[in-house]
Design an enzyme around this catalytic site. Structure first.
Site, mmCIF file in Angstrom:
data_model
loop_
_atom_site.group_PDB
_atom_site.id
_atom_site.type_symbol
_atom_site.label_atom_id
_atom_site.label_comp_id
_atom_site.label_asym_id
_atom_site.label_seq_id
_atom_site.Cartn_x
_atom_site.Cartn_y
_atom_site.Cartn_z
ATOM 1 N N SER A 99 0.921 -1.203 -0.015
ATOM 2 C CA SER A 99 0.004 -0.130 -0.043
ATOM 3 C C SER A 99 0.716 1.261 -0.070
ATOM 4 O O SER A 99 1.829 1.280 -0.874
ATOM 5 C CB SER A 99 -0.930 0.032 1.384
ATOM 6 O OG SER A 99 -2.052 1.019 1.224
ATOM 7 N N HIS A 109 -7.402 -6.271 0.002
ATOM 8 C CA HIS A 109 -6.286 -5.439 -0.035
ATOM 9 C C HIS A 109 -4.908 -6.029 0.140
ATOM 10 O O HIS A 109 -4.590 -6.682 1.163
ATOM 11 C CB HIS A 109 -6.474 -4.219 1.039
ATOM 12 C CG HIS A 109 -5.609 -3.234 1.040
ATOM 13 N ND1 HIS A 109 -5.300 -2.693 -0.165
ATOM 14 C CD2 HIS A 109 -4.497 -2.818 2.034
ATOM 15 C CE1 HIS A 109 -4.257 -1.797 -0.143
ATOM 16 N NE2 HIS A 109 -3.962 -1.677 1.332
ATOM 17 N N ASP A 111 -8.971 -5.179 -5.523
ATOM 18 C CA ASP A 111 -8.379 -4.303 -3.968
ATOM 19 C C ASP A 111 -9.315 -2.911 -3.814
ATOM 20 O O ASP A 111 -9.424 -2.108 -4.793
ATOM 21 C CB ASP A 111 -7.056 -3.863 -4.367
ATOM 22 C CG ASP A 111 -6.245 -3.195 -3.075
ATOM 23 O OD1 ASP A 111 -6.766 -2.508 -2.298
ATOM 24 O OD2 ASP A 111 -5.282 -3.833 -2.891
#
Length: 540
Positions: free
Chosen positions: A261, A509, A479
């Site tokens: 991320s 995610h 995602d």
């Protein structure tokens, strides 16, 4: 929400209005999603670089003058420093990890533009490679996202999923400057944080709007008073420079890294600054480096809506009908929050956060079903508990400081400061993208960094890395927090021959460790053996 990340168990510990920035569910809300997948693809060899004694000089231009050449040489007192590894201690309410773990402190310049000036202590944690020392590749550095997620806390919790990588790597986590054990920021008290949760974050009246903006100003003032000079030196660029100092102190010729991320943004910036120091870098759940703050917010509204649509389809329900029902529920909560035992309330904003939390992993969809059902019956307990887990609020009402660090770092990075008028003009588009998440995300773009005490540094981060070794970029089509399309854009921005895209057709995610044997084997082969998958390989 500030997206949070983690490699497989992605977790959310921050305000999800900037979810693209936070990505790692609290260790207690581990996400493991997706079926075991199969796919095919060819591979090539990559040079990983063996561990070497610590670099002995600040005179090596590649070490001290990264790609953009704007940082002066670091003194040998920093580049030659010895890390004094010792037993880890408990901190910030987290218990000390077991005897397999060691902790140390790295000295870094507070301001990399003034390398002989004041320093800051950066906390590191490691567990040594289990395999034969002759097979050891070096250290594998992790960043689980946020910004603001503590690697000191999360790496020990997630280490079992990296057991295979530990055969040949020392696993190393760290708290970036301004985070937790590295002079973590605390900008308001727990009582003030809880009071802020009662605000309407999609204001409908002038009074609600004024309260929202005043809270943003108060938060920034609290950060400035607590952090002082540090507030202007918690940027992602400075964290990337710290990572290269870590590389030298760890004794590695090249940096081997896994970023999830927000950690993908940090890794991309590192590759830009130090292309000749790139070893084996994996970027999973990729932040799109090309769209700016407004575009990121739109991406997130779109991503969470896609995930919500998938949830409804899995229940045999028309996504449009389901979305209308959720939007109607949120409208009722906006007008009249549900009382919850203990004297608290479930309002529209907390309910939206609770819903979003469940979309980080397909395995959490059952909790969403229960939360929506209960709320429709007048019981907000489940959705409030989900929001609390995202916001890292414990049963006694204490909050951790992840969201404080996240906001300070992201507002120092981003130049964008949309006015209230500009924010209102965009709300219709946000609602069109997602009636459920759009209003929250739209307002967040204008308030998150409203009247922030220090200016931002960029419109978009430069992640071009010409001449770097191949970087593995992993994107997940389902995602919610980092839109799948961002992975291809990261590949393009890194440059021809550098970015290598691996796609997983899954939900949740992050991809690695989320249930796909195809993804895991491709990433493991790259990190452990230097085998590069074919660019565009798909795991379905």
């Amino acid at each position: 929400m500030a997206a949070q990340d983690s490699c497989a168990p992605a977790g959310a510990r921050t305000r999800w209005g900037r979810a693209v920035r936070a990505l790692a569910l609290a260790a207690s809300v581990v996400l493991t999603a997706g079926p075991v997948a199969g796919c095919s693809g060819s591979g090539e060899s990559a040079d990983g670089g063996e561990a070497k004694p610590p670099s002995a000089s600040a005179s090596h231009p590649a070490d001290v003058a990264p790609g953009d050449g704007d940082s002066p040489a670091l003194p040998s007192s920093l580049t030659d420093q010895h890390l004094d590894w010792g037993r880890c201690r408990a901190h910030a309410g987290s218990p000390a990890p077991g005897s397999d773990w060691q902790c140390a402190t790295l000295k870094a310049p507070l301001d990399h533009a003034e390398p002989t000036g004041p320093t800051i202590d950066v906390a590191l944690i490691r567990t040594k490679a289990r395999g034969d020392r002759g097979e050891r590749i070096g250290s594998l550095l992790f960043n689980f996202g946020g910004p603001g997620v503590s690697g000191m806390d999360l790496l020990p919790a997630l280490a079992p999923q990296y057991a295979k990588l530990r055969e040949r790597y020392d696993l190393v986590g760290f708290d970036p400057r301004g985070v937790s054990a590295s002079r973590g920021l605390r900008c308001r008290s727990d009582k003030e944080t809880q009071a802020a949760e009662s605000l309407d974050l999609t204001p409908d009246t002038k009074a609600e709007e004024t309260a929202y903006l005043q809270d943003a100003v108060a938060f920034g003032k609290g950060c400035s008073e607590q952090a002082g000079a540090l507030l202007a030196h918690v940027s992602t660029t400075e964290a990337a420079r710290d990572m290269d100092l870590m590389r030298q102190a760890l004794g590695d010729k090249k940096l081997h890294y896994m970023g999830v991320s927000y950690g993908t943004e940090l890794g991309g910036i590192y590759a830009h600054l130090y292309p000749d120091k790139v070893g084996r870098l994996t970027l999973d759940a990729v932040v799109d480096p090309t769209v700016g703050r407004i575009g990121q917010a739109e991406n997130q509204a779109r991503g969470f809506q896609r995930a919500l649509d998938s949830y409804f389809r899995s229940r045999g329900k028309d996504p449009r009908e389901g979305t209308r029902e959720v939007a109607a529920l949120l409208k009722k909560l906006d007008a009249k929050p549900l009382p919850v035992p203990g004297g608290r309330e479930l309002n529209e904003s907390l309910a939206t956060t609770g819903i979003a939390t469940t979309l980080y992993s397909e395995t959490s969809w059952t909790a969403l079903t229960r939360g929506l059902r209960d709320a429709e019956r007048g019981d907000g307990t489940t959705l409030l508990a989900l929001a609390d887990s995202y916001n890292n609020r414990d049963a006694s009402g204490r909050y951790d400081t992840t969201s404080h660090s996240q906001r300070a770092i992201s507002c120092l990075d981003d130049k964008a400061r949309p006015t209230v008028r500009e924010t209102k003009e965009r709300l219709a588009k946000f609602r069109e993208i997602s009636p459920v998440f759009g209003p929250y995300m739209g307002w967040d773009t204008g308030v998150w960094c409203h009247d922030w005490p220090v200016p931002g540094q960029w419109d978009d981060p430069d992640v071009s890395a010409r001449g770097a070794a191949p970087v593995l970029v992993v994107g997940n089509t389902g995602d919610p927090a980092t839109l799948y399309e961002g992975a291809r854009r990261m590949v393009d921005e890194l440059g021809k021959g550098v970015g290598i895209e691996l796609t997983w057709k899954g939900e949740g995610h992050g991809a690695y460790g989320s249930g796909s044997a195809c993804v895991d084997s491709a990433v493991d082969a790259y990190l452990l053996e230097g085998r590069i998958p074919r660019d565009g390989k798909v795991c379905s």
